[in-house]
Design an enzyme around this catalytic site. Structure first.
Site, mmCIF file in Angstrom:
data_model
loop_
_atom_site.group_PDB
_atom_site.id
_atom_site.type_symbol
_atom_site.label_atom_id
_atom_site.label_comp_id
_atom_site.label_asym_id
_atom_site.label_seq_id
_atom_site.Cartn_x
_atom_site.Cartn_y
_atom_site.Cartn_z
ATOM 1 N N LEU A 247 0.811 -1.214 0.000
ATOM 2 C CA LEU A 247 0.000 0.000 0.000
ATOM 3 C C LEU A 247 0.841 1.260 0.000
ATOM 4 O O LEU A 247 0.436 2.307 -0.499
ATOM 5 C CB LEU A 247 -0.901 0.040 1.244
ATOM 6 C CG LEU A 247 -1.993 -1.003 1.334
ATOM 7 C CD1 LEU A 247 -2.635 -0.989 2.711
ATOM 8 C CD2 LEU A 247 -3.047 -0.747 0.262
ATOM 9 N N GLU A 249 4.796 3.164 1.676
ATOM 10 C CA GLU A 249 6.051 3.024 2.390
ATOM 11 C C GLU A 249 6.271 4.263 3.225
ATOM 12 O O GLU A 249 6.010 5.379 2.776
ATOM 13 C CB GLU A 249 7.167 2.892 1.351
ATOM 14 C CG GLU A 249 8.393 2.296 1.928
ATOM 15 C CD GLU A 249 9.324 1.747 0.858
ATOM 16 O OE1 GLU A 249 8.901 1.649 -0.319
ATOM 17 O OE2 GLU A 249 10.462 1.436 1.216
ATOM 18 N N PHE A 252 9.705 3.939 8.424
ATOM 19 C CA PHE A 252 10.074 2.742 9.190
ATOM 20 C C PHE A 252 9.814 1.428 8.480
ATOM 21 O O PHE A 252 10.038 0.369 9.042
ATOM 22 C CB PHE A 252 9.360 2.756 10.537
ATOM 23 C CG PHE A 252 9.804 3.916 11.344
ATOM 24 C CD1 PHE A 252 11.030 3.879 11.979
ATOM 25 C CD2 PHE A 252 9.045 5.050 11.415
ATOM 26 C CE1 PHE A 252 11.480 4.964 12.700
ATOM 27 C CE2 PHE A 252 9.481 6.143 12.132
ATOM 28 C CZ PHE A 252 10.704 6.108 12.768
ATOM 29 N N GLU A 254 7.454 -0.811 5.201
ATOM 30 C CA GLU A 254 6.395 -0.844 4.197
ATOM 31 C C GLU A 254 5.049 -1.153 4.830
ATOM 32 O O GLU A 254 4.991 -1.820 5.865
ATOM 33 C CB GLU A 254 6.722 -1.928 3.173
ATOM 34 C CG GLU A 254 8.015 -1.632 2.435
ATOM 35 C CD GLU A 254 8.497 -2.824 1.634
ATOM 36 O OE1 GLU A 254 8.036 -3.956 1.907
ATOM 37 O OE2 GLU A 254 9.322 -2.617 0.734
ATOM 38 N N VAL A 255 3.994 -0.699 4.170
ATOM 39 C CA VAL A 255 2.641 -1.029 4.633
ATOM 40 C C VAL A 255 1.984 -1.900 3.562
ATOM 41 O O VAL A 255 1.999 -1.554 2.382
ATOM 42 C CB VAL A 255 1.803 0.242 4.887
ATOM 43 C CG1 VAL A 255 0.408 -0.131 5.350
ATOM 44 C CG2 VAL A 255 2.473 1.132 5.919
ATOM 45 N N ASP A 361 2.425 14.891 14.805
ATOM 46 C CA ASP A 361 2.640 14.821 13.353
ATOM 47 C C ASP A 361 1.292 14.836 12.633
ATOM 48 O O ASP A 361 1.049 14.037 11.736
ATOM 49 C CB ASP A 361 3.435 13.554 13.021
ATOM 50 C CG ASP A 361 4.060 13.623 11.635
ATOM 51 O OD1 ASP A 361 3.948 14.680 10.978
ATOM 52 O OD2 ASP A 361 4.645 12.617 11.200
ATOM 53 N N ARG A 365 -1.297 13.606 5.382
ATOM 54 C CA ARG A 365 -0.661 12.307 5.059
ATOM 55 C C ARG A 365 -0.860 11.290 6.175
ATOM 56 O O ARG A 365 -0.706 10.094 5.967
ATOM 57 C CB ARG A 365 0.841 12.494 4.767
ATOM 58 C CG ARG A 365 1.626 12.987 5.945
ATOM 59 C CD ARG A 365 3.100 13.253 5.687
ATOM 60 N NE ARG A 365 3.662 13.943 6.865
ATOM 61 C CZ ARG A 365 3.593 15.243 7.065
ATOM 62 N NH1 ARG A 365 3.052 16.027 6.140
ATOM 63 N NH2 ARG A 365 4.070 15.801 8.164
ATOM 64 N N ASN A 366 -1.193 11.759 7.367
ATOM 65 C CA ASN A 366 -1.419 10.844 8.499
ATOM 66 C C ASN A 366 -2.894 10.656 8.839
ATOM 67 O O ASN A 366 -3.231 10.172 9.917
ATOM 68 C CB ASN A 366 -0.640 11.333 9.725
ATOM 69 C CG ASN A 366 0.836 11.046 9.562
ATOM 70 O OD1 ASN A 366 1.205 10.059 8.925
ATOM 71 N ND2 ASN A 366 1.673 11.913 10.087
ATOM 72 N N ASP A 379 -0.862 7.117 12.883
ATOM 73 C CA ASP A 379 0.485 7.558 13.236
ATOM 74 C C ASP A 379 0.591 8.218 14.594
ATOM 75 O O ASP A 379 1.479 9.012 14.823
ATOM 76 C CB ASP A 379 1.004 8.536 12.171
ATOM 77 C CG ASP A 379 2.210 7.941 11.472
ATOM 78 O OD1 ASP A 379 2.510 6.783 11.758
ATOM 79 O OD2 ASP A 379 2.835 8.641 10.669
HETATM 80 N N1 LIG Z 1 -4.224 1.255 7.816
HETATM 81 C C1 LIG Z 1 -3.960 1.589 6.565
HETATM 82 N N2 LIG Z 1 -4.864 1.373 5.607
HETATM 83 C C2 LIG Z 1 -4.604 1.709 4.316
HETATM 84 N N3 LIG Z 1 -3.467 2.284 3.916
HETATM 85 C C3 LIG Z 1 -2.524 2.534 4.829
HETATM 86 C C4 LIG Z 1 -2.708 2.192 6.200
HETATM 87 N N4 LIG Z 1 -1.602 2.580 6.878
HETATM 88 C C5 LIG Z 1 -0.788 3.121 5.976
HETATM 89 N N5 LIG Z 1 -1.301 3.094 4.736
HETATM 90 C C6 LIG Z 1 -0.703 3.594 3.494
HETATM 91 O O1 LIG Z 1 0.690 3.385 3.547
HETATM 92 C C7 LIG Z 1 1.381 4.618 3.451
HETATM 93 C C8 LIG Z 1 2.626 4.570 4.307
HETATM 94 O O2 LIG Z 1 2.215 4.571 5.659
HETATM 95 P P1 LIG Z 1 3.244 4.778 6.846
HETATM 96 O O3 LIG Z 1 2.447 4.964 8.081
HETATM 97 O O4 LIG Z 1 4.278 3.733 6.840
HETATM 98 O O5 LIG Z 1 4.024 6.042 6.426
HETATM 99 P P2 LIG Z 1 3.702 7.558 6.546
HETATM 100 O O6 LIG Z 1 2.891 7.840 7.746
HETATM 101 O O7 LIG Z 1 3.181 8.009 5.217
HETATM 102 O O8 LIG Z 1 5.165 8.067 6.719
HETATM 103 P P3 LIG Z 1 6.065 8.073 8.012
HETATM 104 O O9 LIG Z 1 5.730 6.895 8.849
HETATM 105 O O10 LIG Z 1 7.436 8.047 7.476
HETATM 106 O O11 LIG Z 1 5.678 9.379 8.647
HETATM 107 C C9 LIG Z 1 0.375 5.671 3.882
HETATM 108 O O12 LIG Z 1 0.659 6.912 3.312
HETATM 109 C C10 LIG Z 1 -0.934 5.101 3.382
HETATM 110 O O13 LIG Z 1 -1.139 5.450 2.053
#
Ligand SMILES: Nc1ncnc2c1ncn2[C@@H]1O[C@H](COP(=O)(O)OP(=O)(O)OP(=O)(O)O)[C@@H](O)[C@H]1O
Length: 503
Positions: A247, A249, A252, A254-255, A361, A365-366, A379
């Protein structure tokens, strides 16, 4: 001693009369003049038919509510949880993973979460007799009976280890435990002394409760089992999860979209263990578990044994708000939709505010988007902890400066009011359909301009009332910024007004 013996005898009479009411004719022969009820002498056995007491009825607005009894003491660790004592009656209103939202019916009524493994349905309770300990060995019985809170007179019935299908009675006599074989006759009768058989266990126990000299010690109360560790089940084996599509990255790891037990769609954050200390992880997971709100991404499970670490949360199909707003679907949203997003985020932040948790934060984006434009804050907690080190060790370069209040950029002083500043920037992102704030300015320039009083201009797509709210969030003096609860109220009333004018 005479008075004590008399009151003990009266208590015992009430106890066995209530507990074994089907045996009334026998009791009437034994005690021709029944003593009157005195609940204080009933001790452990309180067989009152709970469901019949009017004050213990399930709440009327919840038809699915049902009655349970607490198997163990549970002490609430946060305002959201509910303390119960063994034997307390609770009404379950909602099941949430390993926890249930319950209303305590015994004592002072109260509402909160308790572990599902700590309660048993009242209807099933009678079949699970409190003195029967299935699968417990002689040694375990000994250990249990000698452990607090058990005391002299605690007893249990267990399966016999040497004779399958038969039972043993283990009873604590001061500092030692005696065991008595309960034999079975061919016709099903059971006995401890040959020639003194009973048709079932209850009748056998009733007899030895009264004639306890045979077993050398009075059978005063069933053994109290050890409570299982709370929330152990957060930790799941990695094999329960199947990774599907990637989905996104983050810093920390990948998601991934995944499936839990081949059934439940989930999001799995795969983290390299090197990025965190084990004890920090455990502590933070405890925090995450207690945060429960419909506007916060819900933690489902963790896999922290071995590497890589999995953090499993609910899946939000439309991804993060920033990219959603700039997608075709996002661009088609109307002002009313945008205000709805703003309200939802303010609602989640009001919850964090109540819990005195600073997000640090907050940005589009969060925020994650699901079906029907549901928005949830992500987050917080764990990610915040992970980022702590980065923020403090690598100076300010990793701080998302454009979302950050001046006191954070300058002095690293995070507070709920610095979250309010970030919320103002998030509003800007929402009402510009995902534009980056201070476009064309570097982080350094942004800090400088802000300190000189510069603020982002009103986007053409942003209603003036919303822009006023943004400016309030960007007050230089943190104290003057509104609280989230105020922001939520303002935005929600704006939403209601607009909604009713359109319909
Ligand atoms: N629970 C979820 N459901 C659907 N998509 C998700 C979910 N969590 C994360 N994602 C997707 O994965 C991406 C990366 O998430 P992640 O939390 O690792 O990073 P981030 O918050 O964008 O960055 P960072 O952790 O570096 O601040 C997100 O931007 C989102 O698009």
């Amino acid at each position: 001693p005479g008075v004590e013996a008399a009151s003990f005898g009266a208590g015992m009479e009430q106890l066995v009369r209530k507990r074994f009411s089907f045996f009334t004719s026998f009791w009437n022969k034994l005690w021709p003049n029944p003593v009157s009820a005195d609940s204080s002498s009933l001790g452990y056995f309180d067989p009152d038919p709970v469901a019949l007491r009017p004050d213990l009825e399930p709440v009327p607005d919840s038809p699915s509510a049902s009655l349970f009894s607490a198997l163990y003491d549970f002490r609430a660790r946060s305002a959201e949880e509910l303390s119960v004592s063994r034997g307390d009656k609770v009404c379950v209103l909602k099941e949430e993973g390993d926890y249930v939202l319950a209303k305590r019916l015994s004592g002072e009524p109260a509402l909160g979460y308790i572990p599902a493994s700590y309660i048993v349905k009242i209807s099933e309770e009678t079949s699970h007799q409190p003195w029967y300990f299935s699968g417990v060995s002689r040694n375990e019985a000994q250990y249990l009976l000698l452990s607090p809170p058990n005391q002299h007179g605690s007893f249990l019935i267990r399966d016999s280890e040497s004779n399958r299908g038969e039972y043993s009675l283990s009873v604590r006599n001061h500092a030692k435990v005696s065991h008595f074989r309960i034999c079975k006759e061919p016709d099903g009768g059971m006995y401890i002394q040959k020639g003194q058989a009973f048709p079932n266990m209850q009748e056998l126990l009733t007899f030895y409760t009264v004639n306890w000299k045979v077993v050398q010690c009075p059978l005063l109360q069933p053994c109290i089992p050890k409570a299982p560790p709370v929330r152990d089940s957060w930790e799941r084996p990695r094999s329960e999860f199947i990774l599907g599509r990637k989905l996104g990255e983050g810093y920390f790891g990948e998601v991934w979209e995944g499936l839990w037990k081949n059934m439940v769609p989930v999001a799995i954050k795969v983290i390299k263990q090197a990025d965190m200390k084990a004890e920090d992880f455990t502590k933070e997971i405890q925090n995450l578990k207690r945060l429960k709100h419909e506007r916060l991404i819900q933690l489902h499970a963790v896999c922290s044994v071995g590497e890589p670490l999995y953090i499993v949360t609910e899946l939000m199909r439309k991804g993060n708000l920033q990219s959603y707003l700039s997608s075709l679907e996002g661009k088609a949203l109307r002002t009313l939709h945008l205000i709805s997003i703003a309200c939802q985020v303010a609602d989640g932040m009001t919850y964090l505010e109540e819990q005195h948790i600073v997000h640090r934060d907050l940005a589009a984006r969060n925020i994650l988007v699901g079906d029907n434009l549901t928005c949830k804050i992500a987050d917080f907690g764990l990610a915040r902890l992970l980022k702590d080190d980065i923020y403090s060790t690598s100076g300010s370069t990793k701080i998302p400066v454009k979302w950050t209040a001046p006191e954070v950029a300058n002095y690293h002083t995070y507070s709920l009011k610095s979250d309010v500043w970030s919320y103002g920037i998030l509003l800007y992102e929402v009402f510009t359909y995902g534009q980056t704030p201070y476009e064309g300015m570097t982080n350094q320039e942004t800090i400088q301009q802000i300190s000189m009083g510069y603020r982002l201009p009103r986007p053409s797509t942003c209603p003036p009332e919303i822009y006023c709210i943004m400016l309030e969030c960007w007050k230089g003096n943190a104290e003057e910024r509104p609280a989230f609860i105020v922001l939520r109220e303002k935005l929600c009333s704006l939403y209601r007004r607009l909604h009713s004018s359109l319909s």
